[in-house]
Design an enzyme around this catalytic site. Structure first.
Site, PDB file in Angstrom:
ATOM      1  N   GLU A  36      22.274   4.848  -2.454  1.00  0.00           N
ATOM      2  CA  GLU A  36      20.436   5.083  -2.367  1.00  0.00           C
ATOM      3  C   GLU A  36      20.399   6.837  -2.596  1.00  0.00           C
ATOM      4  O   GLU A  36      20.949   7.246  -1.993  1.00  0.00           O
ATOM      5  CB  GLU A  36      20.385   4.681  -1.389  1.00  0.00           C
ATOM      6  N   THR A  40      16.933   7.951   3.179  1.00  0.00           N
ATOM      7  CA  THR A  40      16.550   6.829   4.332  1.00  0.00           C
ATOM      8  C   THR A  40      16.610   5.056   3.553  1.00  0.00           C
ATOM      9  O   THR A  40      16.603   5.329   2.196  1.00  0.00           O
ATOM     10  CB  THR A  40      15.449   7.027   4.739  1.00  0.00           C
ATOM     11  N   GLY A 184      -6.076  -0.693 -11.339  1.00  0.00           N
ATOM     12  CA  GLY A 184      -5.572  -1.732 -10.216  1.00  0.00           C
ATOM     13  C   GLY A 184      -5.640  -1.718  -9.602  1.00  0.00           C
ATOM     14  O   GLY A 184      -6.041  -0.835  -8.533  1.00  0.00           O
ATOM     15  N   ILE A 185      -3.891  -2.022  -8.344  1.00  0.00           N
ATOM     16  CA  ILE A 185      -4.337  -2.426  -6.812  1.00  0.00           C
ATOM     17  C   ILE A 185      -3.636  -0.546  -6.581  1.00  0.00           C
ATOM     18  O   ILE A 185      -4.550  -0.388  -5.705  1.00  0.00           O
ATOM     19  CB  ILE A 185      -2.765  -3.310  -7.101  1.00  0.00           C
ATOM     20  N   GLU A 205     -10.925   2.524 -16.616  1.00  0.00           N
ATOM     21  CA  GLU A 205     -10.346   1.322 -16.321  1.00  0.00           C
ATOM     22  C   GLU A 205     -10.448   1.176 -18.030  1.00  0.00           C
ATOM     23  O   GLU A 205     -12.620   0.997 -17.889  1.00  0.00           O
ATOM     24  CB  GLU A 205     -10.907   0.505 -15.219  1.00  0.00           C
ATOM     25  N   HIS A 445     -11.381 -23.546  14.037  1.00  0.00           N
ATOM     26  CA  HIS A 445     -12.686 -23.138  13.908  1.00  0.00           C
ATOM     27  C   HIS A 445     -12.994 -22.437  15.384  1.00  0.00           C
ATOM     28  O   HIS A 445     -12.127 -22.628  16.574  1.00  0.00           O
ATOM     29  CB  HIS A 445     -13.422 -24.816  13.768  1.00  0.00           C
TER      30      HIS A 445
END
EC number: 1.8.1.4
Length: 474
Positions: A36, A40, A184-185, A205, A445
């Site tokens: 990695e 971390t 986008g997101i 966009e 409900h």
């Protein structure tokens, strides 16, 4: 200093896909090493992606709700934001989760080697780290090296006022005027955060709607709400970006393009991500990488080299953590000798904005492209007692059914916590449920969740909470 180790499995990358694969390998009795580049575990998602963005979105939501409560008779003073404390909160969240992963790796006896790993052969990997070089000899490898933000050649990315998602999450400052490139997101989530903290947000966009992958009717509900916060410039693109001392000047063209270059204090480039496949010297192991950096795999996540697997963003769209986690499980199980395959019917997508936009299974556009005869059923939250009482009645729940079998093949929700309501629809599709199965399931409900059951009742013609278009004529 150089060291050499031998292992049954090496996992290159410790994001959700990578650490899930490594932990599953260890649980199945395989000696496992993780490589990695971060100090971390958790990869982009935990360190500079999914998790810190959700921590900041939580802060943004609290700020917005505090303002909205004035309409209900509860008046707070103007929120005072302490950016340093917000940043500390974000880091606390990250540290808690990455620390938990470190503990689980230790408990499973998974060795972690920090640094940049590259292949030197079909069974060898070399890692350059702060403490020197580590050579890893492996029987099997799982590539989970992820992706990075796209950079455009005409943008001066070296300027600190030009951000990618990682820069935006650092929360170094709150710009007075922020341009988000890409509807986008990622761009919309970061725009939500910075708007709540006081920035004026412009979103550019190139398509005719934000969140282009979602159905237009769902996005229409979202756009109506978000247009009150953002200046949306749809069917418009950026053609030039110039960094000057007093700001970033952006030239645009298209339907909503301003006539003159616009000055911004910061520009967030959020136009997508590219895989890291070309950064691994995978060719030295015989692994084929395409021109875009993706690695092709089969349903068992094997590359063209049988003992080397690939998972997560690097194998293709959608680039989502939860997809990568399941791929990681399958790859580990195949290495352990199990005859498992990655063959999901659905992979959910969620924009954690306010309101949230979530969908799973086929969209209407995809159903049309596949030539599927379908029928939709929607339940507006304006007819939901819980939504009205919770001041989020502008949402909508939508189900898409196969017209012949009545099986649910897709669904979408736009509204507060919409993503949390998506699970039932995904499970229904995986299990082959039809409209009757959902409609006859008693939903509690008053809940937002019952909107899924009520949408199925609309399709079945048994709805009593709305005028029933399928009722018998008298």
């Amino acid at each position: 200093m150089s060291t050499e180790i031998k292992t049954q499995v090496v996992v290159l990358g410790a994001g959700p896909a990578g650490y899930s694969a490594a932990f599953r390998c260890a649980d199945l009795g395989l000696e496992t090493v993780i490589v990695e580049r971060y100090n971390t575990l958790g990869g982009v998602c935990l360190n500079v992606g999914c998790i810190p963005s959700k921590a900041l979105l939580h802060v943004a939501k609290v700020i917005e709700e505090a303002k909205a409560l004035a309409e209900h008779g509860i008046v707070f003073g103007e929120p005072k934001t302490d950016i340093d404390k917000i940043r500390t909160w974000k880091e606390k969240v990250i540290n808690q989760l990455t620390g938990g992963l470190a503990g689980m790796a230790k408990g499973r006896k998974v060795k972690v080697v920090n640094g940049l790993g590259k292949f030197t052969g079909a069974n060898t990997l070399e890692v350059e780290g702060e403490n020197g070089k580590t050579v890893i000899n492996f029987d099997n490898a799982i590539i989970a090296a992820g992706s990075r933000p796209i950079q455009l050649p005409f943008i001066p990315h070296e300027d600190p006022r030009i951000w990618d998602s990682t820069d935006a999450l650092e929360l170094k400052e709150v710009p007075e005027r922020l341009l988000v490139m890409g509807g986008g997101i990622i761009g919309l989530e970061m725009g939500t955060v910075y708007h709540a903290l006081g920035s004026q947000i412009d979103v550019v966009e190139m398509f005719d709607q934000v969140i282009p992958a979602a159905d237009k009717d769902i996005v229409k509900v979202f756009t109506k709400r978000i247009s009150k916060k953002f200046n949306l410039m749809l069917e418009t693109k950026v053609t030039a970006v110039e960094a000057k001392e007093d700001g970033i000047y952006v030239t645009m063209e298209g339907k909503k393009a301003p006539a003159e270059p616009q000055r911004y204090d910061a520009v967030l480039v959020a136009i997508g991500r590219v895989p890291n496949g070309k950064n691994l010297d995978a060719g030295k192991a015989g692994v084929e990488v395409d021109d875009r950096g993706f690695i092709r795999v089969d349903k068992q996540l094997r590359t063209n080299v049988p003992h080397i697997f690939a998972i997560g963003d690097i194998v293709g769209q959608p680039m989502l953590a939860h997809k990568g986690v399941h791929e990681g499980h399958v790859a580990a199980e195949v290495i352990a000798g199990k005859k498992h395959y990655f063959d999901p019917k659905v992979i959910p997508s969620i924009a954690y904005t306010e309101p949230e936009v979530a969908w799973v299974g086929l969209t209407e556009k995809e159903a049309k492209e596949k030539g599927i005869s379908y029928e939709t059923a929607t339940f507006p939250w304006a007819a939901s007692g819980r939504a009205i009482a919770s001041d989020c009645a502008d949402g909508m729940t939508k189900l898409i059914f196969d017209k012949e079998s009545h099986r649910v093949i897709g669904g979408a929700i736009v509204g507060t916590n919409g993503g949390e309501l998506l699970g039932e629809i995904g499970l229904a599709i995986e299990m082959g449920c039809d409209a009757e199965d959902i409609a006859l399931t008693i939903h509690a409900h008053p809940t937002l969740h019952e909107s899924v059951g009520l949408a199925a009742e609309v399709f079945e013609g048994s709805i009593t909470d709305l005028p029933n278009p399928k009722a018998k004529k008298k």
